[in-house]
Scaffold this active site. Structure first.
Site, PDB file in Angstrom:
ATOM      1  N   SER A 429     -26.573   0.529  28.683  1.00  0.00           N
ATOM      2  CA  SER A 429     -25.464   0.060  29.522  1.00  0.00           C
ATOM      3  C   SER A 429     -24.780  -1.141  28.909  1.00  0.00           C
ATOM      4  O   SER A 429     -23.693  -1.497  29.335  1.00  0.00           O
ATOM      5  CB  SER A 429     -25.923  -0.363  30.919  1.00  0.00           C
ATOM      6  OG  SER A 429     -27.217  -0.063  31.195  1.00  0.00           O
ATOM      7  N   HIS A 450     -22.873   6.920  27.596  1.00  0.00           N
ATOM      8  CA  HIS A 450     -23.272   6.129  28.757  1.00  0.00           C
ATOM      9  C   HIS A 450     -23.018   6.906  30.043  1.00  0.00           C
ATOM     10  O   HIS A 450     -21.867   7.067  30.456  1.00  0.00           O
ATOM     11  CB  HIS A 450     -22.507   4.797  28.741  1.00  0.00           C
ATOM     12  CG  HIS A 450     -22.873   3.884  29.859  1.00  0.00           C
ATOM     13  ND1 HIS A 450     -21.992   3.007  30.427  1.00  0.00           N
ATOM     14  CD2 HIS A 450     -24.044   3.719  30.531  1.00  0.00           C
ATOM     15  CE1 HIS A 450     -22.596   2.342  31.401  1.00  0.00           C
ATOM     16  NE2 HIS A 450     -23.838   2.763  31.478  1.00  0.00           N
ATOM     17  N   GLU A 462     -19.071   7.345  29.390  1.00  0.00           N
ATOM     18  CA  GLU A 462     -18.369   6.608  28.346  1.00  0.00           C
ATOM     19  C   GLU A 462     -18.997   7.011  27.016  1.00  0.00           C
ATOM     20  O   GLU A 462     -20.221   6.912  26.860  1.00  0.00           O
ATOM     21  CB  GLU A 462     -18.543   5.097  28.552  1.00  0.00           C
ATOM     22  CG  GLU A 462     -17.855   4.557  29.795  1.00  0.00           C
ATOM     23  CD  GLU A 462     -18.120   3.064  30.019  1.00  0.00           C
ATOM     24  OE1 GLU A 462     -17.171   2.347  30.285  1.00  0.00           O
ATOM     25  OE2 GLU A 462     -19.289   2.631  29.918  1.00  0.00           O
ATOM     26  N   ASN A 500     -18.658  -1.382  33.083  1.00  0.00           N
ATOM     27  CA  ASN A 500     -19.480  -2.533  33.459  1.00  0.00           C
ATOM     28  C   ASN A 500     -18.777  -3.851  33.169  1.00  0.00           C
ATOM     29  O   ASN A 500     -18.953  -4.831  33.900  1.00  0.00           O
ATOM     30  CB  ASN A 500     -20.828  -2.498  32.732  1.00  0.00           C
ATOM     31  CG  ASN A 500     -21.774  -1.501  33.384  1.00  0.00           C
ATOM     32  OD1 ASN A 500     -21.558  -1.087  34.526  1.00  0.00           O
ATOM     33  ND2 ASN A 500     -22.807  -1.097  32.668  1.00  0.00           N
TER      34      ASN A 500
END
Ligand code: NAD
Length: 703
Positions: A429, A450, A462, A500
């Protein structure tokens, strides 16, 4: 220009064949509707026809719907009303034909296609997985305006029609037969012959459809005033719970159906146009149409110039069988791809199998899968404590703990073990994919992949491009992600990637608001009121304070003071308040109930208004998105929008983070950020150069 609709006649039965002259897909543009109108007028003077079929010349597709570009162009409710009236006048001509009409559904039949089918006396379809029938208009913020909102309940009954109208539910051929949406199914090869035969039966006056017998409960619910009141009030409650009042279309559909149910004649159709007109020009509908185009675009986007034919994956490996590894293994097996899972821990492996089996049990319960399918999919997952079985994988996804040293060791081993053509992907992450690749033989095949938690439900991945990732590895990973049913965006290897990096500052700002004394429930209500599916405080508790804290620190290290972790988050972490999993985080959990955690209560009360709280959380995301564009972490504002909707639940009715930002205006965002710089914190709210530039030039993210 060639006519879209042409008539063929066989043994007295006409066949109106639809063939969109310049495309692979049949869609009902205004021009094609006019062509249909002309064809129907031509039929009126023919006395030789005994029945009429409607068929498609395109393989595996009947009609995909009306032309969404035309719907997008509607800006005036009067125009919307006129368009709906024109379309339904044509379909009314089908309904008024003196001889039987049969709609022959050979594939996707959606929106306007289904409305046409409903205007026919009979409908047949092929036994094919390509057959998908439904009225997804609600997903575009509108309602079926060519008579479908009236004819569907008349045909299926109220209780069977509502889920299709209110949630845009799409049904398979078998389901359509079961609910009475089609009258008969035929094998694909004999569909048209079967339809001719059925038309001849109908023309000869033989009964084609068994009269449906209503169960007593359905009679109560649909044919008695208290039953109907119950159906409508329950449906309304469901709709409001699902949409939280942000989506007007299902509410409008429900109003229309309750006004027209049980009424015959033409008036209900006029009412349908009226309700359609109320929705057709709204911002919500325009935003949802944008989202539709965006979603379609990202199903096909090419991210590099490498030739991309296939992902080449016959077998997949997963290393690490925790929450994410287990989820990924289930997803891969669900797509009928064998998957080998490795962990150091036997318990983790059995946990992953248990989790996969529980997801499949859910699919069984919802009748999405049959028991034999579940068995065969589960049999595709094999597990082990060693690298055995990984050598023959075409792609391996690493999902071990978030520790660079551990990940590098895994990549070193996998690099030595496998063929250079095997793609090695990390589900990290926050850690640099480039650093993992450095530890690996043939680093050009290392990428990030991801996934989001829960893997089976979150639609985004991602794909991270490391400094040495090859275009081939990227394209294969994107294709593999699509095979797994995900939308993939390409993101450069920068801390937090895209989702994120934007989501964490938003959650961190929520934590700052808590520190200032805003009640957690108020912070959550402000975000939910905006349309976020869950408030940031509750989200932090769900994700786990420890997990969020770790990523937040990675971002602080990378980006400095503007990402400084909120003290209250540090405090929660120190006190071992890990969130929902430990029963306590920002909230204390007691079964389904939650209350603010007194251990994290600041003594003061906050003076922040709801509006400023909302702006602080959301504008900080916009500002960070601008930095991502400036640093070319992603290629475009569209990618930010699709990423935040699919990866973080940003509300689609707003059109996407940056489309919404454009509606606010860059200058207005900068002005408020500057105010927050003075009032709250200079570092966190410093407007980025990119945003300032947009504001100065009067430009928008999407211009
Ligand atoms: N949990 C999330 O919400 C989430 C979301 C996206 C990405 N991620 C990322 O996915 C990865 C895994 O996260 P998780 O939440 O599933 O973690 P987890 O702690 O649930 O699982 C990690 C698993 O890896 C195993 N493991 C550790 N070292 C190993 C090794 N050398 N070889 C094989 N197995 C090993 C552990 O035994 C454990 O079962 C992390 O990089 C995390 O950052 C997590």
């Amino acid at each position: 220009m060639a006519e879209a609709w042409t008539l063929e006649v066989r043994g007295g039965v006409g066949n109106l064949v639809f063939n969109h002259p310049d495309g692979d897909v049949n869609i009902l543009t205004s021009a094609h509707l006019t062509s249909l109108d002309r064809a129907l007028d031509g039929l009126a003077s023919r006395s030789d026809l005994t029945a009429l079929l409607f068929t498609s010349a395109k393989p595996r597709i009947f009609i995909a719907g009306a032309d969404i570009r035309e719907i997008e162009g509607i800006t005036d409710p009067k125009d919307a009303f006129r368009k709906a009236e024109e379309g339904k006048a044509i379909f009314a001509k089908i309904e008024a034909l003196k001889f039987p009409t049969v709609c022959v559904i050979n594939g996707a039949c959606l929106g306007g296609g289904t409305e046409l089918a409903l205007a026919c006396r009979y409908r047949v379809a092929s036994f094919s997985p390509n057959v998908k029938i439904g009225l997804p208009e609600v997903n575009l913020g509108i309602l079926p305006g060519f008579g479908g909102s009236i004819r569907l309940p008349r045909l299926l009954g109220l209780t069977a029609a509502l889920p299709l109208l209110l949630a845009g539910k799409i049904v398979s051929a078998e389901e359509a037969l079961k609910i009475g949406l089609v009258d008969r199914l035929f094998p694909e090869q004999t569909l048209v012959d079967g339809a001719y035969a059925l038309a001849a039966e109908a023309a000869a006056g033989r009964p084609v459809r068994k009269p449906a017998k209503k169960k007593w409960m359905t009679v109560f619910l649909e044919d008695t005033p208290p039953g109907r009141a119950l159906v409508f009030s329950r449906a309304k409650k469901d709709v409001l719970k699902r949409t939280k009042g942000h989506y007007p279309a299902p509410v409008e559909i429900l109003k229309l159906v309750s006004r027209t149910w049980g009424r015959r004649g033409a008036e209900p159709f006029r009412l349908e146009s009226e309700h359609f007109a109320r929705l057709g020009a709204t911002d919500v509908s325009k935003n949802l149409i944008q989202v539709f185009f965006l979603t379609e675009k990202y199903k096909k986007t090419r991210w590099t110039s490498a030739p991309a034919v296939s992902d080449g994956v016959r077998k997949c490996g997963v290393v690490g069988a925790g929450v994410m590894g287990g989820g990924i293994a289930q997803l891969v097996s669900a797509r009928d791809i064998p998957v080998r899972v490795k962990d150091l821990n036997d318990k983790a492996l059995s946990g992953a199998l248990k989790e996969a089996s529980s997801i499949y049990r859910g699919a069984l319960k919802r009748r999405k899968l049959r028991p034999w399918q579940v068995e065969s999919k589960m049999a595709l997952i094999s597990t082990g404590l060693t690298n055995a079985g990984l050598k023959t994988c075409d792609v391996i996804i690493e999902a071990v703990i978030e520790d660079l040293g551990v990940k590098q060791k895994v990549f070193r081993e996998l690099g030595d073990l496998t063929d250079p053509s095997t793609v090695l992907a990390s589900n990290t992450s926050s850690l640099p994919v480039t650093k993992m690749a450095e530890a690996c033989r043939n680093p050009e095949r290392v990428v990030g992949l991801h996934f989001f938690n829960p893997v089976d439900r979150m639609p985004l991945v991602e794909v991270i491009r490391g400094a040495r990732s090859s275009p081939e590895a990227i394209e294969r990973t994107v294709l593999f992600a699509r095979r797994l049913g995900k939308t993939a965006i390409l993101v450069e290897d920068r801390p937090g990637f895209l989702v994120n990096r934007l989501l964490l500052p938003y959650m961190n700002e929520a934590a700052y608001l808590l520190s200032e004394g805003v009640e957690p429930a108020r912070v959550d209500a402000v975000a939910e009121g905006f349309g976020m599916p869950m408030g940031p405080v509750e989200l932090a508790d769900q994700v786990g304070i420890d997990v969020g804290h770790k990523v937040a620190h990675v971002l602080e290290e990378a980006f400095g003071p503007r990402m400084k972790v909120a003290p209250i988050l540090e405090e929660a972490r120190k006190k071992g308040l890990l969130g929902k999993k430990s029963g306590k985080g920002f909230y204390v959990y007691d079964g389904k109930k939650k209350a603010p955690n007194p251990e994290l209560r600041p003594s003061k009360a906050s003076g922040v208004s709801d509006e400023d709280a909302r702006k602080r959380m959301l504008y900080i995301m916009i500002n960070e998105a601008a930095r991502c564009l400036e640093e070319k972490v992603v290629d475009s504002a569209d990618t930010v929008d699709i990423g935040m909707m699919m990866g973080a639940g940003f509300p689609p009715f707003r059109g996407g983070l940056l489309r919404w930002a454009d509606s606010v205006g860059a200058a207005a965002v900068v002005k408020d950020l500057e105010r927050f710089q003075k009032e709250v914190d200079a570092a966190r709210f410093e407007p980025s150069a990119y945003l300032r530039d947009l504001a100065a030039r009067g430009k928008s993210f999407h211009s």
